[in-house]
Design a protein around this motif. Sequence first.
Motif, PDB file in Angstrom:
ATOM      1  N   ALA A 131      43.728  35.658  41.606  1.00 15.55           N
ATOM      2  CA  ALA A 131      44.536  35.465  40.398  1.00 15.55           C
ATOM      3  C   ALA A 131      45.970  35.936  40.628  1.00 15.55           C
ATOM      4  O   ALA A 131      46.204  36.942  41.309  1.00 15.55           O
ATOM      5  CB  ALA A 131      43.935  36.239  39.231  1.00 15.55           C
ATOM      6  N   MET A 159      42.547  30.499  35.897  1.00 14.50           N
ATOM      7  CA  MET A 159      43.330  31.060  36.986  1.00 14.50           C
ATOM      8  C   MET A 159      43.486  32.580  36.870  1.00 14.50           C
ATOM      9  O   MET A 159      43.665  33.274  37.866  1.00 14.50           O
ATOM     10  CB  MET A 159      44.712  30.401  37.063  1.00 14.50           C
ATOM     11  CG  MET A 159      45.608  30.647  35.866  1.00 14.50           C
ATOM     12  SD  MET A 159      47.183  29.763  35.975  1.00 14.50           S
ATOM     13  CE  MET A 159      47.989  30.687  37.287  1.00 14.50           C
ATOM     14  N   LEU A 160      43.411  33.110  35.647  1.00 11.92           N
ATOM     15  CA  LEU A 160      43.594  34.548  35.448  1.00 11.92           C
ATOM     16  C   LEU A 160      42.382  35.360  35.877  1.00 11.92           C
ATOM     17  O   LEU A 160      42.471  36.581  36.034  1.00 11.92           O
ATOM     18  CB  LEU A 160      43.913  34.843  33.983  1.00 11.92           C
ATOM     19  CG  LEU A 160      45.229  34.277  33.447  1.00 11.92           C
ATOM     20  CD1 LEU A 160      45.408  34.663  31.988  1.00 11.92           C
ATOM     21  CD2 LEU A 160      46.417  34.770  34.271  1.00 11.92           C
ATOM     22  N   THR A 161      41.235  34.702  36.062  1.00 15.23           N
ATOM     23  CA  THR A 161      40.023  35.425  36.460  1.00 15.23           C
ATOM     24  C   THR A 161      39.571  35.062  37.874  1.00 15.23           C
ATOM     25  O   THR A 161      38.505  35.490  38.309  1.00 15.23           O
ATOM     26  CB  THR A 161      38.880  35.126  35.468  1.00 15.23           C
ATOM     27  OG1 THR A 161      38.672  33.715  35.369  1.00 15.23           O
ATOM     28  CG2 THR A 161      39.219  35.677  34.082  1.00 15.23           C
ATOM     29  N   ARG A 162      40.372  34.271  38.590  1.00 15.02           N
ATOM     30  CA  ARG A 162      40.027  33.943  39.967  1.00 15.02           C
ATOM     31  C   ARG A 162      40.152  35.184  40.846  1.00 15.02           C
ATOM     32  O   ARG A 162      40.918  36.100  40.532  1.00 15.02           O
ATOM     33  CB  ARG A 162      40.977  32.880  40.525  1.00 15.02           C
ATOM     34  CG  ARG A 162      40.884  31.523  39.871  1.00 15.02           C
ATOM     35  CD  ARG A 162      41.785  30.510  40.549  1.00 15.02           C
ATOM     36  NE  ARG A 162      43.034  31.059  41.060  1.00 15.02           N
ATOM     37  CZ  ARG A 162      44.193  30.416  41.034  1.00 15.02           C
ATOM     38  NH1 ARG A 162      44.266  29.198  40.519  1.00 15.02           N
ATOM     39  NH2 ARG A 162      45.280  30.970  41.538  1.00 15.02           N
ATOM     40  N   SER A 208      44.671  41.533  36.572  1.00  9.69           N
ATOM     41  CA  SER A 208      45.848  40.813  37.056  1.00  9.69           C
ATOM     42  C   SER A 208      46.901  40.614  35.970  1.00  9.69           C
ATOM     43  O   SER A 208      47.966  40.046  36.241  1.00  9.69           O
ATOM     44  CB  SER A 208      45.431  39.436  37.596  1.00  9.69           C
ATOM     45  OG  SER A 208      44.846  38.651  36.561  1.00  9.69           O
TER      46      SER A 208
END
Length: 282
Positions: free
Chosen positions: A162, A156-159, A199
């Motif tokens: 994010a 999720m942190l690299t979407r 993010s």
Amino acid sequence: MAGSPTARRRRLSIELKKLREKSALTCAQVGQALDWSGSKVNRMETGSGRVQPSDVDALCRFYDTSEELREFLKSLAREAKTRGWWQVHGAGVPEWFNIYIGLEQDASTLRQYQCEVLPGLMQIEAYARELHMTGAHMSAEDIDRAVRVRLERQDMLTRPDAPDAWFVVNEGAVRNVIGDREVMRDQLEKVLEAADLPSVTLQVLPFDSGTYPATGSFTMLGFPAPEDPDLVYRDGITDAVYLEGEHHVREYTRAFDGLRAAALSPQRSARLVQSVVKEYSK
């Protein structure tokens, strides 16, 4: 519309409660009018059970909503029945944490304070495995499942979408050796890598920061839709607490702001973590 089944169920519960309160009726009164129990209406409003689209249809007709709103809420009920990717791992992820993961996947902001261990969204496999082996009586298979879920959550942190994620970590979590020094070196390198993501913001609360306004780890989640209120999450060994009231969110926001003020800047935090990596590399 919120993306995960958990978020849809939460949104549905919120909307059903708003409709009843707008009608100035109690759960018991609504239940009596529909030949249901008041507890059934309450469960639908608290998300503590599956809600059938047919029941949503009956409620909306009773509240005399628009057809558009009725169809929207029925679609939420239908889609809330689907399973999230993390739910296929069975006993490796307890039900109370399943709820959190579903909400985390839809968050647009994440604020987390960790006082004992490094954030799960930054953990490497060896570090996460050590925590699961020590922290609970789990089978080897369930430990594998739990670790897999923890690693998959990190995507999720690299979407592209994010969440804006801000972590404050106590220096004790940085220096506490989980596994061995080699594991910690690799783990802290992963922390530095995660902190470089656009993010993510990471701050370390140093030992000499003095007093600070928090006791215990917590996470605050914010959501893109204004209809979905922010919440505070705190977990324990066997369960978790979800706090959604404005008072709770306001006080935890103040506490987190105090922690950010007491912590090192992101740049100084990175230098501290780098210095510990060098210690573990000797």
